[in-house]
Design a protein around this motif. Structure first.
Motif, PDB file in Angstrom:
ATOM      1  N   TYR A   1       7.581   4.284   4.727  1.00  0.00           N
ATOM      2  CA  TYR A   1       8.044   3.492   3.592  1.00  0.00           C
ATOM      3  C   TYR A   1       9.498   3.054   3.798  1.00  0.00           C
ATOM      4  O   TYR A   1       9.841   1.885   3.582  1.00  0.00           O
ATOM      5  CB  TYR A   1       7.921   4.289   2.301  1.00  0.00           C
ATOM      6  CG  TYR A   1       8.430   3.534   1.098  1.00  0.00           C
ATOM      7  CD1 TYR A   1       7.676   2.516   0.524  1.00  0.00           C
ATOM      8  CD2 TYR A   1       9.692   3.797   0.563  1.00  0.00           C
ATOM      9  CE1 TYR A   1       8.141   1.798  -0.557  1.00  0.00           C
ATOM     10  CE2 TYR A   1      10.170   3.078  -0.518  1.00  0.00           C
ATOM     11  CZ  TYR A   1       9.390   2.087  -1.071  1.00  0.00           C
ATOM     12  OH  TYR A   1       9.866   1.365  -2.129  1.00  0.00           O
TER      13      TYR A   1
ATOM     14  N   GLU B   1       2.528   1.746  -3.402  1.00  0.00           N
ATOM     15  CA  GLU B   1       1.590   2.321  -4.373  1.00  0.00           C
ATOM     16  C   GLU B   1       1.361   3.798  -4.099  1.00  0.00           C
ATOM     17  O   GLU B   1       1.273   4.610  -5.034  1.00  0.00           O
ATOM     18  CB  GLU B   1       0.273   1.550  -4.340  1.00  0.00           C
ATOM     19  CG  GLU B   1       0.395   0.124  -4.856  1.00  0.00           C
ATOM     20  CD  GLU B   1      -0.865  -0.688  -4.648  1.00  0.00           C
ATOM     21  OE1 GLU B   1      -1.787  -0.183  -3.957  1.00  0.00           O
ATOM     22  OE2 GLU B   1      -0.939  -1.814  -5.175  1.00  0.00           O
ATOM     23  N   ASP B   2       1.276   4.169  -2.823  1.00  0.00           N
ATOM     24  CA  ASP B   2       1.110   5.585  -2.465  1.00  0.00           C
ATOM     25  C   ASP B   2       2.301   6.410  -2.937  1.00  0.00           C
ATOM     26  O   ASP B   2       2.143   7.533  -3.445  1.00  0.00           O
ATOM     27  CB  ASP B   2       0.950   5.743  -0.947  1.00  0.00           C
ATOM     28  CG  ASP B   2      -0.410   5.280  -0.447  1.00  0.00           C
ATOM     29  OD1 ASP B   2      -1.321   5.110  -1.288  1.00  0.00           O
ATOM     30  OD2 ASP B   2      -0.557   5.087   0.771  1.00  0.00           O
TER      31      ASP B   2
ATOM     32  N   LYS C   1       4.510   9.427   5.156  1.00  0.00           N
ATOM     33  CA  LYS C   1       4.498   8.211   4.339  1.00  0.00           C
ATOM     34  C   LYS C   1       5.927   7.794   3.973  1.00  0.00           C
ATOM     35  O   LYS C   1       6.250   6.602   3.937  1.00  0.00           O
ATOM     36  CB  LYS C   1       3.674   8.427   3.070  1.00  0.00           C
ATOM     37  CG  LYS C   1       2.166   8.448   3.286  1.00  0.00           C
ATOM     38  CD  LYS C   1       1.429   8.582   1.967  1.00  0.00           C
ATOM     39  CE  LYS C   1      -0.076   8.678   2.186  1.00  0.00           C
ATOM     40  NZ  LYS C   1      -0.623   7.438   2.764  1.00  0.00           N
TER      41      LYS C   1
ATOM     42  N   THR D   1       0.827  -1.208   0.000  1.00  0.00           N
ATOM     43  CA  THR D   1       0.000   0.000   0.000  1.00  0.00           C
ATOM     44  C   THR D   1       0.861   1.258   0.000  1.00  0.00           C
ATOM     45  O   THR D   1       0.619   2.200  -0.763  1.00  0.00           O
ATOM     46  CB  THR D   1      -0.936   0.007   1.216  1.00  0.00           C
ATOM     47  OG1 THR D   1      -1.765  -1.171   1.185  1.00  0.00           O
ATOM     48  CG2 THR D   1      -1.825   1.239   1.212  1.00  0.00           C
ATOM     49  N   LEU D   2       1.894   1.282   0.842  1.00  0.00           N
ATOM     50  CA  LEU D   2       2.794   2.430   0.883  1.00  0.00           C
ATOM     51  C   LEU D   2       3.559   2.589  -0.429  1.00  0.00           C
ATOM     52  O   LEU D   2       3.776   3.712  -0.906  1.00  0.00           O
ATOM     53  CB  LEU D   2       3.777   2.280   2.043  1.00  0.00           C
ATOM     54  CG  LEU D   2       3.276   2.706   3.425  1.00  0.00           C
ATOM     55  CD1 LEU D   2       4.234   2.239   4.506  1.00  0.00           C
ATOM     56  CD2 LEU D   2       3.102   4.221   3.486  1.00  0.00           C
TER      57      LEU D   2
ATOM     58  N   ARG E   1       2.107   7.077  -6.606  1.00  0.00           N
ATOM     59  CA  ARG E   1       1.104   8.108  -6.910  1.00  0.00           C
ATOM     60  C   ARG E   1       1.643   9.502  -6.590  1.00  0.00           C
ATOM     61  O   ARG E   1       1.434  10.451  -7.345  1.00  0.00           O
ATOM     62  CB  ARG E   1      -0.177   7.840  -6.121  1.00  0.00           C
ATOM     63  CG  ARG E   1      -1.072   6.777  -6.745  1.00  0.00           C
ATOM     64  CD  ARG E   1      -2.453   6.811  -6.122  1.00  0.00           C
ATOM     65  NE  ARG E   1      -2.428   6.347  -4.739  1.00  0.00           N
ATOM     66  CZ  ARG E   1      -2.600   5.085  -4.377  1.00  0.00           C
ATOM     67  NH1 ARG E   1      -2.801   4.157  -5.299  1.00  0.00           N
ATOM     68  NH2 ARG E   1      -2.561   4.739  -3.106  1.00  0.00           N
TER      69      ARG E   1
END
Length: 332
Positions: free
Chosen positions: A93, A53-54, A89, A50-51, A57
């Motif tokens: 990460y 992918e963040d 984040k 999830t991180l 983005r």
């Protein structure tokens, strides 16, 4: 020379141990995706993916080529230049990135212990897209990526990785598959490497375009550069993996192409693939004489198919009555 070849191990360490105990050969070759998951804890896997992918983005509008780890490092070092949520984040990460790298290195240490204890012949291997660069691992002395070795009068050369970003793997530590298009031209490091070395045996994770590289509903995904090399050169053997769905053996001229499919189990968009497949290859007088497709299932090695490769065309020697792989699908 007898070679045991398997690919896409995907954390199947117990099975790997059983194959090493249950087989006899002169050489073991493993070609990529040795690891499958960067964490033992499923919740950590989800959190890291999830991180990851963040971070991609967040990086969407950046013009320069930079990986998420380096971007996160900048944000942590110069927090005044970034939004607070980006800094937070980035910190998370980096923390999980280092945990993932540590866990993967521990897995490679286990594999090295298994090889040292149970392998009765030399072992060489490649990283795949699920692996970090093996130069950073306990397997570094066995790493065949962009390297060669000679054995039994044959020259072996390997090139690992694949041109994909694999979710959940620390991408900064992964092997880069250096093949890309620029100004209308295709640059391929693997093509240049194999042309320079001109080996008898080509060991690759990502297949050559048009040879055992077809994904259902998508088409061929193999390397254009390696294909150009193989159109001009004729090694005795090309072994690959990566595309589990295109299991098979092909002969073009004197060259035998082989993808036994995945050894370790894996979940995919096509459903669960239990794996267990590996091959036994016999080379005589610098040509492939015979190939067997085997499968480890229920802690037992089963011999599914045997193919005579000595003639101009591949010929089926034997097919087990309980083989789940039809000979007409395996032999192309």
């Amino acid at each position: 020379m007898r070679i045991i070849y398997l690919t896409d191990i995907h954390d199947g360490l117990r099975g790997l141990k059983e194959v090493l105990i249950g087989t006899e050969c002169d050489l073991y070759l493993f070609s990529g995706d040795i690891i499958y998951k960067a964490f033992f804890n499923p919740e950590r896997i989800i959190e890291f993916v999830t991180l990851q992918e963040d971070m991609y983005r967040i990086m969407d509008d950046i013009k320069e080529e930079i990986n998420p780890y380096d971007y996160a490092t900048r944000a942590v070092r110069f927090p005044e230049k970034y939004q607070p949520n980006v800094v937070e984040k980035s910190q998370d990460y980096r923390r999980l990135f280092h945990q993932a790298a540590k866990t993967m290195k521990e897995k490679y240490e286990l594999i090295e212990i298994i090889i040292q204890k149970y392998a009765k012949a030399p072992v060489w291997l490649l990283p795949g897209n699920y692996d970090i660069d093996l130069q950073y691992s306990a397997l570094y002395e066995r790493d065949l990526h962009r390297k060669t070795f000679d054995m039994g009068g044959l020259k072996f050369a390997g090139y690992g990785g694949a041109p994909v970003i694999t979710s959940g793997i620390p991408e900064k530590l992964a092997v880069k598959f250096h093949e890309y298009n620029r100004n209308g031209k295709n640059y391929s490091e693997p093509e240049d490497f194999f042309k320079e070395e001109n080996p008898d045996v080509v060991v690759i994770h990502n297949p050559a375009y048009g040879f055992l590289d077809k994904i259902p509903s998508f088409g061929n995904v193999g390397s254009q550069g390696i294909r150009r090399y193989l159109d001009d050169y004729s090694p005795a053997l090309v072994v690959s993996g990566h595309v589990h769905e295109d299991q098979g053996i092909i002969k073009k001229g004197k060259t035998v192409f082989l993808n036994p499919s995945n050894f370790g189990p894996v979940d995919s968009v096509f459903g669960f693939q239990p794996g267990g497949f590996f091959s036994e290859i016999e080379i005589e007088n610098n040509l492939v004489k015979n190939v067997k497709l085997n499968r480890l299932s229920d802690h037992s090695i089963r011999h599914l198919l045997e193919v005579d490769c000595s003639g101009d065309k591949l010929e089926l020697v034997h097919a087990s009555s309980d083989s789940e792989v039809p000979a007409e699908d395996f032999i192309r």
